[in-house]
Design an enzyme around this catalytic site. Structure first.
Site, mmCIF file in Angstrom:
data_model
loop_
_atom_site.group_PDB
_atom_site.id
_atom_site.type_symbol
_atom_site.label_atom_id
_atom_site.label_comp_id
_atom_site.label_asym_id
_atom_site.label_seq_id
_atom_site.Cartn_x
_atom_site.Cartn_y
_atom_site.Cartn_z
ATOM 1 C CG LEU A 11 -1.952 -1.065 1.397
ATOM 2 C CD1 LEU A 11 -2.646 -0.936 2.751
ATOM 3 C CD2 LEU A 11 -2.974 -0.994 0.274
ATOM 4 C CG ASP A 12 0.237 4.518 -2.749
ATOM 5 O OD1 ASP A 12 0.930 3.655 -3.304
ATOM 6 O OD2 ASP A 12 -0.566 5.249 -3.354
ATOM 7 C CG LEU A 13 4.403 7.155 3.371
ATOM 8 C CD1 LEU A 13 4.937 6.293 4.516
ATOM 9 C CD2 LEU A 13 5.420 8.212 2.960
ATOM 10 C CG HIS A 14 1.103 9.660 2.278
ATOM 11 N ND1 HIS A 14 1.581 10.261 3.418
ATOM 12 C CD2 HIS A 14 2.045 9.881 1.309
ATOM 13 C CE1 HIS A 14 2.746 10.841 3.163
ATOM 14 N NE2 HIS A 14 3.043 10.625 1.891
ATOM 15 C CB THR A 15 -2.935 4.034 1.210
ATOM 16 O OG1 THR A 15 -2.902 4.899 0.081
ATOM 17 C CG2 THR A 15 -4.233 3.253 1.208
#
Length: 228
Positions: free
Chosen positions: A71-75
């Site tokens: 998952l993306d860092l900010h997700t």
């Protein structure tokens, strides 16, 4: 025109959330499903000071845990990890064959004109502005996202969506929604400064994974309510 902030985002130091323990949602002898908090890398990042990640935190508890997807860092939200190399290979094959069904929840800017639909736009890396991705109708890889509108808040002019990615391209959901004209709230890479408001984070959460358990052969569906 939206004021994108890739330089601002890139300049931010990596500041992972405090390690208050791993939220293990499901665990058996073959695999684990854990909740990744927003702001924590899924795997170690490049460069100094980026060793702290969800994988390392999980391995401190379950030594044979291995990453299957990211998952993306900010997700935030559900991340599937395998126990051992053979299970990692089998689960990775399920992802590649699109046998793992994913659902995300997002809050986006504006009101969509339809109750649901599909975003079918090919994507490729935007090399001059890495790590950004872009819609590329000539050389992009096929990318498909289905969405359903769950509600709209007139006061904030934001909508709540359920997202169903059929493919798994980098930043797919973020780029597709930005291309639709409804960037995800808190997205400083593809949205704009005014859209971030008081969100404090990217309002995108992986809230459900559904697949056939590779060992038992039985359906497994795990949910994780969004924290926003």
């Amino acid at each position: 025109m939206p004021q994108h902030l890739p330089s601002t985002l890139a300049a931010l130091p990596y500041a992972p959330p405090a390690d208050d323990g791993v939220d293990i949602v499901y665990r058996d002898a073959s695999l684990l499903l854990v909740n990744k908090p927003a702001g924590l890398l899924a795997v170690p990042g490049r460069g100094d000071g980026k060793d702290d990640c969800l994988l390392r935190r999980v391995q401190a508890i379950v030594a044979d845990a291995l990453i299957v997807h990211r998952l993306d860092l900010h997700t935030s939200g559900l991340l599937l990890l395998a126990r051992g190399r053979e299970m990692q290979r089998r689960l990775a094959g399920d992802f590649a064959a699109r046998r793992v069904h994913k659902r995300y929840l997002a809050v986006v800017c504006g009101r969509l004109p339809a109750a649901g639909g599909a975003i079918d736009l090919p994507l490729s890396a935007d090399w001059p502005q890495r790590p950004r991705q872009r819609v590329d109708r000539l050389a992009g890889k096929p990318s498909l996202t289905r969405y359903q509108v769950l509600g709209h808040d007139p006061a904030s002019n934001r909508s709540r969506l359920a997202l169903f990615p059929e493919t798994g391209r980098t930043h797919q959901l973020r780029v597709h929604l930005q291309a639709l004209g409804h960037a995800i709230v808190g997205d400083l890479l593809y949205g704009d400064a005014s859209g971030a408001g008081d969100a404090g984070r990217l309002l995108l959460h992986a809230d459900q994974l559904r697949f056939i358990h590779p060992a038992s052969g039985r359906p497994l569906c795990v949910d994780s309510p969004a924290p926003f």
